[in-house]
Each structure stands twice: as structure tokens, then as C-alpha cells.
Design an enzyme around this catalytic site. Structure first.
Site, PDB file in Angstrom:
ATOM      1  CE  LYS A  64      -4.152  -2.084   1.819  1.00  0.00           C
ATOM      2  NZ  LYS A  64      -5.260  -2.043   2.742  1.00  0.00           N
ATOM      3  CG  ASP A 101      -8.105   0.224   3.288  1.00  0.00           C
ATOM      4  OD1 ASP A 101      -8.896  -0.491   2.632  1.00  0.00           O
ATOM      5  OD2 ASP A 101      -6.869   0.029   3.295  1.00  0.00           O
ATOM      6  CB  ALA A 128       1.202   1.869  15.362  1.00  0.00           C
ATOM      7  N   GLY A 129       0.229   0.295  12.177  1.00  0.00           N
ATOM      8  CA  GLY A 129       0.765   0.043  10.838  1.00  0.00           C
ATOM      9  C   GLY A 129      -0.027   0.798   9.780  1.00  0.00           C
ATOM     10  N   GLY A 130       0.004   0.287   8.542  1.00  0.00           N
ATOM     11  CA  GLY A 130      -0.644   0.958   7.420  1.00  0.00           C
ATOM     12  C   GLY A 130      -2.153   1.079   7.595  1.00  0.00           C
ATOM     13  CG  ASN A 151       1.472  -0.664  17.907  1.00  0.00           C
ATOM     14  OD1 ASN A 151       0.720  -1.513  17.424  1.00  0.00           O
ATOM     15  ND2 ASN A 151       2.715  -0.530  17.517  1.00  0.00           N
ATOM     16  NE  ARG A 152       4.221  -6.508  18.548  1.00  0.00           N
ATOM     17  CZ  ARG A 152       4.374  -7.427  17.604  1.00  0.00           C
ATOM     18  NH1 ARG A 152       4.145  -8.696  17.898  1.00  0.00           N
ATOM     19  NH2 ARG A 152       4.721  -7.095  16.385  1.00  0.00           N
ATOM     20  CB  ALA A 155       9.013   3.135  19.476  1.00  0.00           C
ATOM     21  N   GLY A 238     -14.618  -7.140  10.043  1.00  0.00           N
ATOM     22  CA  GLY A 238     -13.780  -6.661   8.945  1.00  0.00           C
ATOM     23  C   GLY A 238     -14.377  -6.885   7.567  1.00  0.00           C
TER      24      GLY A 238
HETATM   25  P1  NDP Z   1       1.069  -3.732   9.290  1.00  0.00           P
HETATM   26  O1  NDP Z   1       1.983  -4.889   9.126  1.00  0.00           O
HETATM   27  O2  NDP Z   1       1.394  -2.419   8.662  1.00  0.00           O
HETATM   28  O3  NDP Z   1       0.884  -3.438  10.894  1.00  0.00           O
HETATM   29  C1  NDP Z   1       0.715  -4.481  11.770  1.00  0.00           C
HETATM   30  C2  NDP Z   1       0.341  -3.942  13.172  1.00  0.00           C
HETATM   31  O4  NDP Z   1      -0.055  -5.071  13.966  1.00  0.00           O
HETATM   32  C3  NDP Z   1       1.485  -3.254  13.926  1.00  0.00           C
HETATM   33  O5  NDP Z   1       0.960  -2.207  14.702  1.00  0.00           O
HETATM   34  C4  NDP Z   1       2.020  -4.383  14.844  1.00  0.00           C
HETATM   35  O6  NDP Z   1       2.582  -3.928  16.059  1.00  0.00           O
HETATM   36  C5  NDP Z   1       0.732  -5.112  15.165  1.00  0.00           C
HETATM   37  N1  NDP Z   1       0.967  -6.511  15.532  1.00  0.00           N
HETATM   38  C6  NDP Z   1       1.381  -7.517  14.706  1.00  0.00           C
HETATM   39  N2  NDP Z   1       1.441  -8.690  15.395  1.00  0.00           N
HETATM   40  C7  NDP Z   1       1.062  -8.404  16.678  1.00  0.00           C
HETATM   41  C8  NDP Z   1       0.924  -9.191  17.867  1.00  0.00           C
HETATM   42  N3  NDP Z   1       1.167 -10.503  17.874  1.00  0.00           N
HETATM   43  N4  NDP Z   1       0.477  -8.571  18.989  1.00  0.00           N
HETATM   44  C9  NDP Z   1       0.190  -7.248  18.999  1.00  0.00           C
HETATM   45  N5  NDP Z   1       0.320  -6.437  17.910  1.00  0.00           N
HETATM   46  C10 NDP Z   1       0.740  -7.022  16.753  1.00  0.00           C
HETATM   47  O7  NDP Z   1      -0.359  -4.258   8.808  1.00  0.00           O
HETATM   48  P2  NDP Z   1      -1.594  -3.394   8.275  1.00  0.00           P
HETATM   49  O8  NDP Z   1      -1.710  -2.198   9.145  1.00  0.00           O
HETATM   50  O9  NDP Z   1      -1.505  -3.166   6.819  1.00  0.00           O
HETATM   51  O10 NDP Z   1      -2.836  -4.392   8.488  1.00  0.00           O
HETATM   52  C11 NDP Z   1      -3.317  -4.702   9.798  1.00  0.00           C
HETATM   53  C12 NDP Z   1      -4.515  -5.628   9.695  1.00  0.00           C
HETATM   54  O11 NDP Z   1      -5.641  -4.963   9.130  1.00  0.00           O
HETATM   55  C13 NDP Z   1      -4.242  -6.850   8.807  1.00  0.00           C
HETATM   56  O12 NDP Z   1      -4.701  -7.973   9.523  1.00  0.00           O
HETATM   57  C14 NDP Z   1      -5.061  -6.598   7.567  1.00  0.00           C
HETATM   58  O13 NDP Z   1      -5.509  -7.812   6.999  1.00  0.00           O
HETATM   59  C15 NDP Z   1      -6.241  -5.798   8.138  1.00  0.00           C
HETATM   60  N6  NDP Z   1      -6.897  -4.952   7.115  1.00  0.00           N
HETATM   61  C16 NDP Z   1      -8.218  -5.181   6.817  1.00  0.00           C
HETATM   62  C17 NDP Z   1      -8.890  -4.405   5.865  1.00  0.00           C
HETATM   63  C18 NDP Z   1     -10.341  -4.672   5.562  1.00  0.00           C
HETATM   64  O14 NDP Z   1     -10.848  -4.187   4.539  1.00  0.00           O
HETATM   65  N7  NDP Z   1     -11.064  -5.403   6.404  1.00  0.00           N
HETATM   66  C19 NDP Z   1      -8.200  -3.315   5.140  1.00  0.00           C
HETATM   67  C20 NDP Z   1      -6.810  -3.118   5.564  1.00  0.00           C
HETATM   68  C21 NDP Z   1      -6.205  -3.939   6.501  1.00  0.00           C
HETATM   69  P3  NDP Z   1       4.137  -3.464  16.179  1.00  0.00           P
HETATM   70  O15 NDP Z   1       4.177  -2.021  15.694  1.00  0.00           O
HETATM   71  O16 NDP Z   1       4.419  -3.611  17.618  1.00  0.00           O
HETATM   72  O17 NDP Z   1       4.932  -4.388  15.294  1.00  0.00           O
END
Ligand code: NDP
Length: 278
Positions: A64, A101, A128-130, A151-152, A155, A238
Site C-alpha cells: 500500500k 479503507d 500502528a501500521g498501514g 500498540n504493542r 515507539a 472486517g
Molecule cells: P502492518 O503490518 O502495517 O501493521 C501491523 C500492526 O499489527 C502493527 O501495529 C504491529 O505492532 C501489530 N501486531 C502484529 N502482530 C502483533 C501481535 N502478535 N500482537 C500485537 N500487535 C501485533 O499491517 P496493516 O496495518 O496493513 O494491516 C493490519 C490488519 O488490518 C491486517 O490484519 C489486515 O488484513 C487488516 N486490514 C483489513 C482491511 C479490511 O478491509 N477489512 C483493510 C486493511 C487492513 P508493532 O508495531 O508492535 O509491530
């Protein structure tokens, strides 16, 4: 007309099912196809689409942000999120990046409670991801004044709060009680509860009446949503968000609105494909 979805992997995507059902219902001369593109070939793939027959693509993980950065034009949601879930290919070879989104997220929340709105009070976002940054961009655009990112990694939450100042505040999981006080919705935008991955800590401190929403739809009823429902909270899943973002994507690709659920119930088709009961 040709459109599709690009991701790696992409075989799990429900977007072809949704868009092709709408195409069929409208009798359009069109097709929507999945493009599985290895990470190192993404830019070559997108450049290869320029000026060609493909009208546009949805963009899913992990592309993305790279998709947004390849575009010549971008909507404010895509710019603000620095991520695109739609690329529209213009006839002059240029690319228009969009991010629906956040719109999908709002559709899911409003389907759960038509009275819910961004200005009712603070909102909590887990992750805190995309996906979290697209949600923040859309919610702030829609008038949210206070969003708390949990967020986990604290930072990464801090970095988002810095980017989306002053509306966004950051919290670690150990500060959940403070983060959830008085919120109107708790949105899981982390990938923690995707099938086969880790679990979130209990995040049940929101007031009665708050909506719990999970962006994940495999499984449809995540442990996060199950725990919230057991506490009496309303929940939104979702899949509602996925269909909510697919509608404006369809119109961007094919120039006509997608038909309503009375014509073709794409949610029911998706539930069937996921092996979930309606
Ligand atoms: P990213 O990889 O950019 O971000 C992942 C996030 O999840 C980070 O904040 C990470 O924390 C956290 N994380 C990952 N594993 C764990 C864990 N075991 N425990 C706690 N926190 C965790 O992913 P995206 O932001 O792109 O996507 C996130 C979710 O949203 C996905 O599952 C995706 O499928 C879903 N999604 C659904 C959509 C829909 O239309 N329904 C549209 C877009 C996304 P840390 O910073 O600590 O690593």
C-alpha cells in the site's frame, strides 16, 4: 474493461468474488482479476500497467505505501495515510492513488450503529501500521478530535501520534485502561488476531455502548470481538469494512456504482467462501 487486485500473496483475497459478482449483476463487459506479484517486482508491475488496458487495481498487503509513492496524483486520504488501496490508471499513463479503507471502516461502524459518528467522543485504535494510519487519516478528515493509538510497540504508536498531531495520542498496551476510558469505539487495526498469529491482551475497558470493530475477517469473529460481545458490547467485523471499501473502488474502476445488496448480496457470498454462517 479490466481491473484487479495486486498483492503478495493474493489468492486469499475476496475482492475478485465481490467485484465479479457486481460485474455479473450489472451485465458489464468487464473482468476483475487477482495479480500475485512478488515483492521485488511490484514497481515493474505497476509501471507495466501505465497506459494499458487495466483501468485500475486494488492494492493489498504488502504494497500500500509503495503504491502511493508511485502515483502522480493522490486524494487527500491517500496522501495523509501515505498509503493507497486503489490505483486508477489514467489514459495518459499517470496514476491516481486513492485510499478507501477509511471509508470502509466508517461504513462498518455506521452499519453497526447508524447514530455513531466521529464527533461523539474519543476513539481507540489498536495497531500502528498501514491500516491504522489509513483509519486515522479518514477519521480525522471526518471530524474526529481525539484518537488514541494503542500498540504493542509504543515507539511505533509515538511515531503515528507525531505524524497525526494534535488529534492522535499514543499508548502502550500497559496503558490500556487510560486509553479506553470514555471511548465510543475500539478498532483493532493490528494483525495480531489474524488466523494463526498472536493474541491481543484483554482490551475491555471501554464504556458500555462502545462499538468494538475488528478489521480482520479471517476468522470473522476474532477472539477480540468474541470477548467484547461476551461483555455486552456491539461489534462490527472486517468483512463489512472490506465490502465498504470495495463499493467506491468499483465505481472508480468501472464508472458506475456497484449494485446494492437487494440486487446481489456480496457479504453472503463472502461468508459462504469463508465457510462462515451468515
Ligand atoms: P502492518 O503490518 O502495517 O501493521 C501491523 C500492526 O499489527 C502493527 O501495529 C504491529 O505492532 C501489530 N501486531 C502484529 N502482530 C502483533 C501481535 N502478535 N500482537 C500485537 N500487535 C501485533 O499491517 P496493516 O496495518 O496493513 O494491516 C493490519 C490488519 O488490518 C491486517 O490484519 C489486515 O488484513 C487488516 N486490514 C483489513 C482491511 C479490511 O478491509 N477489512 C483493510 C486493511 C487492513 P508493532 O508495531 O508492535 O509491530
Amino acid at each position: 474493461m479490466v481491473a484487479g487486485v495486486v498483492g503478495w500473496p493474493v489468492a486469499h483475497s475476496l475482492s475478485p468474488l465481490i467485484h465479479n459478482a457486481w460485474i455479473e449483476a450489472l451485465g458489464l463487459d468487464a473482468v476483475y482479476v487477482p495479480f500475485a506479484v512478488p515483492e521485488e517486482r511490484f514497481e515493474a508491475f505497476v509501471n507495466g500497467l501505465r497506459g494499458g488496458i487495466v483501468r485500475g487495481v486494488n492494492v493489498t498487503l504488502p504494497f500500500k505505501t509503495r503504491a502511493k509513492r508511485m502515483s502522480e496524483y493522490a486524494t487527500c486520504e491517500a496522501d495523509f495515510a501515505d498509503a493507497a488501496n486503489v490505483l486508477v490508471l489514467k489514459s495518459d499513463g499517470k496514476i491516481d492513488a486513492r485510499n478507501y479503507d477509511g471509508e470502509g471502516l466508517q461504513v462498518a461502524l455506521e452499519a453497526c450503529d447508524p447514530e455513531w459518528s466521529t464527533d461523539l467522543g474519543p476513539i481507540a485504535i489498536v495497531g500502528a501500521g498501514g491500516a491504522a494510519s489509513a483509519a486515522l487519516a479518514a477519521l480525522i478528515e471526518a471530524g474526529a478530535r481525539e484518537i488514541r493509538v494503542l500498540n504493542r510497540s509504543k515507539a511505533n504508536a509515538d511515531a503515528l501520534a507525531e505524524r497525526f498531531r494534535p488529534e492522535v495520542k499514543s499508548f502502550g498496551f500497559d496503558e490500556a485502561e487510560a486509553a479506553l476510558g470514555g471511548v465510543t469505539a475500539v478498532i483493532n487495526a493490528s494483525s495480531a488476531e489474524l488466523k494463526g498469529t498472536g493474541r491481543l491482551p484483554p482490551l475491555l475497558g471501554a464504556p458500555t455502548g462502545a462499538i468494538y470493530m475488528d478489521m480482520i475477517y479471517t476468522p470473522l469473529r476474532t477472539p477480540f470481538l468474541q470477548a467484547a460481545a461476551a461483555r455486552g458490547h456491539r461489534t462490527a467485523d472486517g468483512l463489512a469494512m472490506l465490502v465498504g471499501q470495495a463499493r467506491p473502488s468499483f465505481e472508480a474502476f468501472f464508472g458506475v456504482p456497484a449494485p446494492g445488496p437487494e440486487v446481489v448480496d456480496v457479504r453472503a457470498l463472502c461468508l459462504q467462501a469463508l465457510g462462515e454462517a451468515a
